[in-house]
Design a protein around this motif. Sequence first.
Motif, PDB file in Angstrom:
ATOM      1  N   TYR A 187      89.678 129.182  44.353  1.00  0.00           N
ATOM      2  CA  TYR A 187      90.370 128.616  43.190  1.00  0.00           C
ATOM      3  C   TYR A 187      91.876 128.870  43.280  1.00  0.00           C
ATOM      4  N   ASN A 188      92.263 130.089  43.590  1.00  0.00           N
ATOM      5  CA  ASN A 188      93.692 130.425  43.657  1.00  0.00           C
ATOM      6  C   ASN A 188      94.414 129.595  44.706  1.00  0.00           C
ATOM      7  N   GLU A 189      93.763 129.364  45.839  1.00  0.00           N
ATOM      8  CA  GLU A 189      94.400 128.567  46.889  1.00  0.00           C
ATOM      9  C   GLU A 189      94.628 127.135  46.405  1.00  0.00           C
ATOM     10  N   GLY A 190      93.669 126.600  45.664  1.00  0.00           N
ATOM     11  CA  GLY A 190      93.825 125.252  45.142  1.00  0.00           C
ATOM     12  C   GLY A 190      94.817 125.158  44.001  1.00  0.00           C
ATOM     13  N   TYR A 191      95.031 126.255  43.303  1.00  0.00           N
ATOM     14  CA  TYR A 191      95.897 126.230  42.118  1.00  0.00           C
ATOM     15  C   TYR A 191      97.334 125.896  42.470  1.00  0.00           C
ATOM     16  N   ASP A 192      97.721 126.122  43.714  1.00  0.00           N
ATOM     17  CA  ASP A 192      99.085 125.816  44.137  1.00  0.00           C
ATOM     18  C   ASP A 192      99.263 124.360  44.537  1.00  0.00           C
ATOM     19  N   ASP A 194      96.059 121.884  45.129  1.00  0.00           N
ATOM     20  CA  ASP A 194      94.891 121.121  45.568  1.00  0.00           C
ATOM     21  C   ASP A 194      93.812 121.194  44.487  1.00  0.00           C
ATOM     22  N   PRO A 195      93.831 120.269  43.519  1.00  0.00           N
ATOM     23  CA  PRO A 195      92.829 120.302  42.451  1.00  0.00           C
ATOM     24  C   PRO A 195      91.399 120.237  42.963  1.00  0.00           C
ATOM     25  N   GLY A 196      91.200 119.626  44.150  1.00  0.00           N
ATOM     26  CA  GLY A 196      89.854 119.548  44.705  1.00  0.00           C
ATOM     27  C   GLY A 196      89.268 120.915  44.995  1.00  0.00           C
ATOM     28  N   LEU A 197      90.082 121.826  45.529  1.00  0.00           N
ATOM     29  CA  LEU A 197      89.605 123.187  45.783  1.00  0.00           C
ATOM     30  C   LEU A 197      89.270 123.890  44.472  1.00  0.00           C
ATOM     31  N   CYS A 198      90.086 123.659  43.442  1.00  0.00           N
ATOM     32  CA  CYS A 198      89.813 124.264  42.136  1.00  0.00           C
ATOM     33  C   CYS A 198      88.486 123.751  41.578  1.00  0.00           C
ATOM     34  N   ALA A 199      88.260 122.455  41.677  1.00  0.00           N
ATOM     35  CA  ALA A 199      87.013 121.874  41.183  1.00  0.00           C
ATOM     36  C   ALA A 199      85.813 122.443  41.936  1.00  0.00           C
ATOM     37  N   GLU A 200      85.981 122.630  43.254  1.00  0.00           N
ATOM     38  CA  GLU A 200      84.894 123.201  44.052  1.00  0.00           C
ATOM     39  C   GLU A 200      84.607 124.639  43.632  1.00  0.00           C
TER      40      GLU A 200
END
Length: 395
Positions: A187-192, A194-200
């Motif tokens: 989640y943290n990696e996507g927060y910068d 990549d919304p897709g990583l956050c959704a995953e």
Amino acid sequence: MTADVESVFRAEYGRAVAVLVRFLGDIDLAEEAVQDAFTVAVRTWPDKGVPPSPAGWIITTARNRAIDRLRREAGRDARHAEAARLYAADPPAEEGPVRDDRLRLIFTCCHPALAVPAQVALTLRLLGGLGTAQIARAFLVPEPTMAQRLVRAKAKIRNAGIPYRVPRDADLPDRLRGVLAVVYLIYNEGYDGDPGLCAEAVRLARLLAELMPDEPEVTGLLALLLLTESRRPARTDADGALVPLPEQDRSRWDRTLIAEGQDLVRRCLRRGRPGPYQIQAAINAVHSDAPSAEATDWGQIRQLYDQLMALAPSPVVALNRAVAVAETEGAEPALALVDALDLDGYHVFHAVHADLLRRLGRTAEALDAYDRALALAPGPAERRYLERRRRELVT
């Protein structure tokens, strides 16, 4: 990498690796095969077009590449026989309590024989397709250090003969710490950006909550992610610059996610078994309760950070606690706390340092701290915000 392939890579890399691991029983071979499949996609999709089912194409191509690789080692009779068996076989039926391929891979990699940082780093590499530099940034360590950790983790799995299988029900709690850390860092990696990583990450957290409903830290992690995600619409301005929490338009926050997250926090409180993710979720619940930045109960947030420092002390937690101290006691005592921290490679550390120096009228030092933060900022949103704050000091 073309835009189409890059989009499929972000969305499907982890699932493809997870499916191939279940099919092949070999993490290294699965990872190499999926990477080969994306290399083929880069070569062929621009001319032939994106196939109707891109994810299925990647998985099928990766499976065939893995079988071809085994066949090329035809001198090894056992490997050739294995290739023939795999070619004729359907993927093995899912067994055990964990039925989602990506979640299965996380539990498989989070073997207690590996140190938790190695579990998390390896799973981020395999599941998220993250590069060594990205994982190093998540752990706040130099890239060569992280590269060595990944090599050692794979070697330990290979040399110790750790099986690539889904753990039994009784084994799940022992692996939970690493699993939660993986989902949180995804989640943290996507927060910068990549919304897709956050959704995953949210999807995986929901699956975990269904799988282990009696684990309060699982509930706490889901609550933390939902409350953090609720602020996404207000996190950047029209120019793509970061908008820090106190300056956000709270009318843009997702009230549905806030209500769900707060309900989960209340469930955690009733259980009376606090843990780090539950406390972080409670901190975010306090923020989401405040109708304005000025109405925020910083005293309660400070108490929660005190509790978090007692349970799971770290320099990053100490930095966040210092922000709460600045709001309750002033910039000077907070600056003394920040100055004692060893976080020179973390852009947020320098941004907080700059803000405290700015409040104390130490402009030249604040400008230097903003420069350090800018040099380390991971994305354009953070850089635009820091550049604006720096300009405000010199105009």
